[in-house]
Design an enzyme around this catalytic site. Structure first.
Site, PDB file in Angstrom:
ATOM      1  N   ASP A  24      14.322   4.474  -8.562  1.00 18.22           N
ATOM      2  CA  ASP A  24      13.000   4.778  -9.111  1.00 18.22           C
ATOM      3  C   ASP A  24      12.546   6.118  -8.508  1.00 18.22           C
ATOM      4  O   ASP A  24      12.397   6.246  -7.298  1.00 18.22           O
ATOM      5  CB  ASP A  24      12.045   3.645  -8.705  1.00 18.22           C
ATOM      6  CG  ASP A  24      10.676   3.787  -9.333  1.00 18.22           C
ATOM      7  OD1 ASP A  24      10.577   4.387 -10.418  1.00 18.22           O
ATOM      8  OD2 ASP A  24       9.695   3.279  -8.739  1.00 18.22           O
ATOM      9  N   LYS A  84       3.001  11.866 -11.340  1.00 19.69           N
ATOM     10  CA  LYS A  84       2.635  12.637 -10.138  1.00 19.69           C
ATOM     11  C   LYS A  84       3.177  14.067 -10.233  1.00 19.69           C
ATOM     12  O   LYS A  84       2.457  15.019  -9.967  1.00 19.69           O
ATOM     13  CB  LYS A  84       3.189  11.975  -8.868  1.00 19.69           C
ATOM     14  CG  LYS A  84       3.346  10.490  -8.945  1.00 19.69           C
ATOM     15  CD  LYS A  84       2.087   9.728  -8.609  1.00 19.69           C
ATOM     16  CE  LYS A  84       2.300   8.248  -8.867  1.00 19.69           C
ATOM     17  NZ  LYS A  84       1.270   7.402  -8.339  1.00 19.69           N
ATOM     18  N   ALA A 107       9.600   8.626  -8.438  1.00 19.90           N
ATOM     19  CA  ALA A 107       8.193   8.777  -8.844  1.00 19.90           C
ATOM     20  C   ALA A 107       7.539  10.022  -8.259  1.00 19.90           C
ATOM     21  O   ALA A 107       6.417  10.350  -8.651  1.00 19.90           O
ATOM     22  CB  ALA A 107       7.395   7.532  -8.454  1.00 19.90           C
ATOM     23  N   TRP A 161       6.472  -0.981  -2.660  1.00 16.57           N
ATOM     24  CA  TRP A 161       5.269  -0.893  -3.504  1.00 16.57           C
ATOM     25  C   TRP A 161       5.095  -2.239  -4.209  1.00 16.57           C
ATOM     26  O   TRP A 161       5.985  -2.671  -4.954  1.00 16.57           O
ATOM     27  CB  TRP A 161       5.471   0.247  -4.514  1.00 16.57           C
ATOM     28  CG  TRP A 161       4.329   0.485  -5.433  1.00 16.57           C
ATOM     29  CD1 TRP A 161       3.013   0.616  -5.097  1.00 16.57           C
ATOM     30  CD2 TRP A 161       4.389   0.647  -6.856  1.00 16.57           C
ATOM     31  NE1 TRP A 161       2.259   0.851  -6.213  1.00 16.57           N
ATOM     32  CE2 TRP A 161       3.071   0.874  -7.305  1.00 16.57           C
ATOM     33  CE3 TRP A 161       5.414   0.627  -7.797  1.00 16.57           C
ATOM     34  CZ2 TRP A 161       2.761   1.074  -8.643  1.00 16.57           C
ATOM     35  CZ3 TRP A 161       5.106   0.832  -9.127  1.00 16.57           C
ATOM     36  CH2 TRP A 161       3.795   1.057  -9.549  1.00 16.57           C
TER      37      TRP A 161
HETATM   38  C1  LIG Z   1       7.511   4.137  -6.573  1.00 18.55           C
HETATM   39  C2  LIG Z   1       6.696   4.130  -7.823  1.00 18.55           C
HETATM   40  N1  LIG Z   1       7.301   3.854  -8.974  1.00 18.55           N
HETATM   41  C3  LIG Z   1       6.620   3.840 -10.137  1.00 18.55           C
HETATM   42  C4  LIG Z   1       5.278   4.115 -10.180  1.00 18.55           C
HETATM   43  C5  LIG Z   1       4.572   4.045 -11.505  1.00 18.55           C
HETATM   44  O1  LIG Z   1       4.202   5.274 -11.962  1.00 18.55           O
HETATM   45  P1  LIG Z   1       3.680   5.507 -13.449  1.00 18.55           P
HETATM   46  O2  LIG Z   1       3.688   4.191 -14.148  1.00 18.55           O
HETATM   47  O3  LIG Z   1       2.330   6.096 -13.329  1.00 18.55           O
HETATM   48  O4  LIG Z   1       4.654   6.456 -14.051  1.00 18.55           O
HETATM   49  C6  LIG Z   1       4.597   4.419  -9.005  1.00 18.55           C
HETATM   50  C7  LIG Z   1       3.164   4.685  -9.037  1.00 18.55           C
HETATM   51  O5  LIG Z   1       2.455   4.749  -8.073  1.00 18.55           O
HETATM   52  C8  LIG Z   1       5.330   4.436  -7.788  1.00 18.55           C
HETATM   53  O6  LIG Z   1       4.749   4.718  -6.624  1.00 18.55           O
END
Ligand SMILES: Cc1ncc(COP(=O)(O)O)c(C=O)c1O
Length: 412
Positions: A211, A246, A213, A130
């Site tokens: 991470d 999510k 998510a 990402w």
């Molecule tokens: C792998 C991953 N980490 C972190 C995030 C960040 O999420 P948020 O800042 O909305 O909690 C995302 C968002 O798309 C993601 O895909």
């Protein structure tokens, strides 16, 4: 000063969203943004979230400041959701956590904290990854190293390449892994590979940084974090970021977790907590409360938690169904093309095997928008959009085949 700022470069992810916003075609399709949509294209609010909001409103809670560490009840609940009730690190008080404005801020803050402690540490990220993750680490000044992860020609993990690359990690480097539903490929580590990666982390002394998510979007709320739990019980130190965006559908309320797992013998949890608190304060001062309060209310109220679990199960079931449907539709429009990877992969995303130029053609000719590298948000599609994507993909492949044939006949 600011009037001279004329040529700030366009971030590739942001620029896709600008092109999408400027496209006036009524049938344009947004497969870029990472949100779950229902059949009518809405991003639904879970009933458990609505109920939690009602209860919070009734209790007329204070809006006074918290510390930069945010809502610590939220932290305890989310740590338990990810690591499990009985995890030794929880019982041993070896976790220092903060509630952050989403996992995005948690990633950026973790990079800042680590770089402040060790300017030599590199962070190892999968290829592909990402894109914003690289940006967060680079902005903190960290060196980035890439490891092979996904072979787009074979549409599968490059396990041997990954392990080979990871053996070059040095003690104190960070190893970034996605807990489940890898973004952007949807291709997750198998249980054997989680074990192998754990072994490499232990051998090299690299610090895993997981991470999470999309907990609950892949195989199930617990199954999705089995690898994270294995790592957390096998390595001395670990970093963990968790997004509630999510799994609870509270994207814009901005709730996330940053946790630091310390070794069993560590006696410095209070110093680590002070360092974390100061890092967060210097970056953004305080996190917003609403998303964390909602998630905490759900996870501390048995009937709300049961409702949320059922709603998340339904989200997962829909994603699995959408994946199977997209596979069938793509294969029907592209005879001989094996799209089984779409059904096998997990969570919101899969990548189509097309080039960056072909991805731009998808935009200009078909008004279909995705993020690099041709990342499709399967969880945002309805049947009609699935068909439109399958047909556009067939057209791209036909153009490619015609171009290859033309260049071959020129060569002859
Ligand atoms: C792998 C991953 N980490 C972190 C995030 C960040 O999420 P948020 O800042 O909305 O909690 C995302 C968002 O798309 C993601 O895909």
């Amino acid at each position: 000063m600011l009037r001279n700022l004329n040529d700030h470069p366009n971030d590739p992810i942001e620029s896709m969203f600008v092109r999408l916003a400027n496209d006036t075609h009524p049938g344009k399709i947004d497969l870029g943004i990472g949100v779950f949509r229902d059949d009518s294209g809405n991003v639904p609010v879970m009933q458990a979230v609505r109920n939690a909001e009602g209860r919070l409103y009734e209790r007329n809670l204070s809006k006074t400041y918290r510390s930069p560490l945010g809502n610590l009840d939220y932290c305890r609940r989310v740590e338990t959701l990810v690591l499990g009730e009985d995890h030794a690190a929880l019982a041993g008080g070896r976790i220092v956590s903060a509630q952050t404005p989403g996992a995005g801020a948690a990633l950026r803050a973790a990079a800042e904290l680590v770089h402040g402690l060790s300017t030599d540490s590199a962070v190892w990220v999968s290829t592909p990854v990402w894109g914003h993750q690289i940006e967060f680490f680079e902005q903190a000044g960290m060196q980035i190293q890439s490891y092979r992860y996904y072979d787009s020609h074979r549409a599968s993990l490059d396990a041997a390449g990954m392990l080979d690359d990871l053996r070059s990690m040095r003690a104190g480097d960070l190893l970034l892994l996605h807990g489940c539903c890898h973004n952007p490929t949807g291709e997750d580590l198998t249980p054997d590979l989680w074990q192998a990666v754990t072994d490499v982390a232990v051998e090299t002394g690299a610090i895993p940084f997981v991470d999470v998510a999309y907990q609950g979007f892949g195989r199930g709320i617990d199954a999705d974090v089995a690898g994270v739990r294995l790592l957390a019980s096998s390595v001395p130190e670990m970093l963990l970021t968790v997004s509630s965006s999510k799994s609870f559908g509270v994207y814009r309320d901005r709730a996330g977790l940053l946790s630091i797992l310390l070794p069993p013998e560590a006696r410095n949890a209070e110093a680590v907590r002070r360092k974390l608190r100061d890092t967060l304060r210097q970056l953004y001062f305080m996190a917003p409360e609403q998303g964390a309060a909602i998630v905490n209310e759900i996870l501390s109220t048995p009937e709300l938690e049961a409702l949320w679990r059922a709603e998340l199960d339904a989200v997962r079931a829909r994603i699995i169904e959408l994946r199977a449907g997209l596979r069938t539709t793509i294969e029907a429009a592209n005879p001989g093309f094996d799209a089984s990877f779409i059904e096998r992969q997990q969570g919101m995303f899969s990548c189509l095997p097309i080039s960056a130029e072909e991805q731009l053609l998808m935009e200009s000719r078909f008004h279909i928008y995705m993020l690099p590298p041709a990342r499709v948000n399967v969880a945002a599609m309805n049947r009609e959009q699935s068909r439109a994507l399958a047909e556009a993909f067939a057209w791209i492949r036909a153009q490619r085949a015609a171009a290859t044939e033309a260049s071959l006949s020129r060569a002859v």
